[in-house]
Design a protein around this motif. Structure first.
Motif, mmCIF file in Angstrom:
data_model
loop_
_atom_site.group_PDB
_atom_site.id
_atom_site.type_symbol
_atom_site.label_atom_id
_atom_site.label_comp_id
_atom_site.label_asym_id
_atom_site.label_seq_id
_atom_site.Cartn_x
_atom_site.Cartn_y
_atom_site.Cartn_z
ATOM 1 N N GLY A 115 32.668 26.157 2.877
ATOM 2 C CA GLY A 115 32.128 26.594 3.976
ATOM 3 C C GLY A 115 33.429 26.824 4.706
ATOM 4 N N ASP A 116 33.268 26.858 6.201
ATOM 5 C CA ASP A 116 34.869 26.703 6.787
ATOM 6 C C ASP A 116 35.336 24.703 6.509
ATOM 7 O OD1 ASP A 116 34.697 29.063 7.545
ATOM 8 O OD2 ASP A 116 33.455 29.126 9.485
ATOM 9 N N GLY A 117 34.225 23.992 6.932
ATOM 10 C CA GLY A 117 34.997 22.575 6.419
ATOM 11 C C GLY A 117 35.310 22.350 5.339
ATOM 12 N N THR A 118 35.398 23.327 4.407
ATOM 13 C CA THR A 118 36.024 22.970 2.749
ATOM 14 C C THR A 118 36.463 23.786 2.883
ATOM 15 O OG1 THR A 118 34.010 22.754 1.936
ATOM 16 C CG2 THR A 118 36.082 23.057 0.764
ATOM 17 N N ILE A 119 36.793 24.426 3.581
ATOM 18 C CA ILE A 119 38.059 25.742 3.754
ATOM 19 C C ILE A 119 39.494 25.259 4.541
ATOM 20 C CG2 ILE A 119 39.248 28.069 4.361
ATOM 21 C CD1 ILE A 119 35.952 29.030 3.616
ATOM 22 N N ASN A 120 39.141 24.761 5.529
ATOM 23 C CA ASN A 120 39.976 24.020 6.759
ATOM 24 C C ASN A 120 40.714 22.970 5.332
ATOM 25 O OD1 ASN A 120 40.990 21.260 8.172
ATOM 26 N ND2 ASN A 120 40.480 22.925 9.619
ATOM 27 N N THR A 121 39.366 21.803 4.586
ATOM 28 C CA THR A 121 40.475 20.805 4.630
ATOM 29 C C THR A 121 41.311 21.642 3.159
ATOM 30 O OG1 THR A 121 38.304 19.511 4.298
ATOM 31 C CG2 THR A 121 39.697 19.283 3.010
ATOM 32 N N VAL A 122 41.204 22.349 2.202
ATOM 33 C CA VAL A 122 41.998 23.097 0.798
ATOM 34 C C VAL A 122 43.136 23.609 2.315
ATOM 35 C CG1 VAL A 122 42.552 23.774 -1.076
ATOM 36 C CG2 VAL A 122 40.374 23.021 -0.285
ATOM 37 N N ALA A 123 42.801 24.465 2.991
ATOM 38 C CA ALA A 123 44.150 25.259 3.653
ATOM 39 C C ALA A 123 44.895 24.118 4.308
ATOM 40 C CB ALA A 123 43.360 25.926 4.660
ATOM 41 N N HIS A 124 44.467 22.561 4.814
ATOM 42 C CA HIS A 124 45.512 21.663 5.446
ATOM 43 C C HIS A 124 46.654 22.048 4.237
ATOM 44 C CE1 HIS A 124 46.537 18.870 8.092
ATOM 45 N NE2 HIS A 124 46.314 17.580 7.074
#
Length: 308
Positions: free
Chosen positions: A73-82
């Protein structure tokens, strides 16, 4: 530059349960094995290890001219994108969340097998990101009522399951609880103004803004801005009315909402408890950040694989 046979380093969040995780991992393996594409799949069973595993995947991808892929989800995507932004690594997404605003905005298929196949022929494009202090956000960031709503929603989802109905119920429950108004000073282009609002919401996703009816600001995102939305102080019934307007895609026509675009904005809190730190939500994940908060748009730092 993306090599034709660049390996994928996939970080998948197992938050949906064992059976669902097994199904999704099998789909990913079957599609990539059939295509003969090298890959490494790491399944995150413990959410507290997500950032460490994402950092490992990014290091391996950088060392082997590969692509780090966030599956979740968006939280996982955010963490990896960071991690990808910090390392300058190529990035891709296999969205699995409830709303999937980021994936849908960038044309990524919602069907997992189709999304994996799309990676095989995708092109690399820069994607705009937002930042608040040193945290990135791909979809939105917020302070005030919205982070509280997210925390309550996560608790309700654990008890009642993940669905749009549960999300709506949780929002109503939070709204009719204790709502504290923020007193903030916003500085933009050297000009300060005072705001009193239950929540400050900063959007970086055109689809989400379109759905609530903020059409002009959703179009402005394409020109390298972020969108700020701050409701005026209202009664609980007034806030409920705003929520209904948003659900009907009519929020932009309300006189009870401040909405404006910006590239850089500083937010200082006034007469608020809790010292210099404040609760901030970025892409659905809540943390504490020190004030003042600096919101800014960043272009060209996230290089992402997008479907042709």
């Amino acid at each position: 530059m993306l090599r034709d046979n660049a390996p994928f380093y996939i970080v998948m969040n197992a938050g949906s349960g064992h059976a669902e995780t097994e199904l999704r991992s099998r789909i990913i393996r079957e599609v990539l094995d059939e295509a003969g594409r090298p890959f490494h799949l790491r399944i995150v069973e413990d959410g507290s290890r997500l950032a460490d595993i994402a950092a490992w995947a990014v290091r391996e991808a950088c060392a082997n001219d590969g692509v780090v892929v966030a599956a979740g989800g968006d939280g996982t995507i955010n963490t990896v994108a960071h991690q990808a932004v910090n390392a300058g690594c190529l990035f891709a997404v296999l969205p699995q969340g409830t709303f999937n605003y980021f994936g849908r905005t960038h044309g990524i298929p919602e069907d997992l097998a189709d999304a994996v196949r799309a990676l095989l022929t995708a092109r690399v494009e820069p994607v705009q990101i937002g930042m608040v202090n040193e945290r990135i956000f791909l979809v939105n960031a917020s302070i005030g009522l919205y982070p509280t709503l997210l925390e309550e929603r996560e608790l309700d989802k654990k008890q009642f399951g993940r669905s749009r109905m549960v999300a709506a119920f949780s929002a109503l429950k939070t709204l009719f609880g204790s709502v504290r108004h923020l007193r903030i000073t916003i500085e933009q282009d050297g000009v300060e103004r005072q705001l009193r609002t239950p929540t400050l919401f900063v959007g970086n996703n055109a689809l989400q803004l379109q759905q609530v009816g903020i059409e002009p600001l959703s179009a402005a995102l394409e020109e390298g801005t972020l969108a700020a939305i701050a409701p005026r102080p209202l009664s609980r019934l007034g806030m409920l009315g705003l929520m209904l307007r948003g659900a009907l895609g009519q929020l932009g026509s309300s006189q009870d909402v401040h909405a404006f675009g910006f590239r850089r904005m500083t937010v200082k809190k006034r007469r608020m408890p809790g010292g210099r730190r404040i609760k901030v939500a970025t892409d659905g994940e809540v943390c504490m950040l020190s004030t003042p908060l600096e919101f800014r748009v960043v272009e060209g730092k996230l290089r992402m694989l997008k479907p042709i």
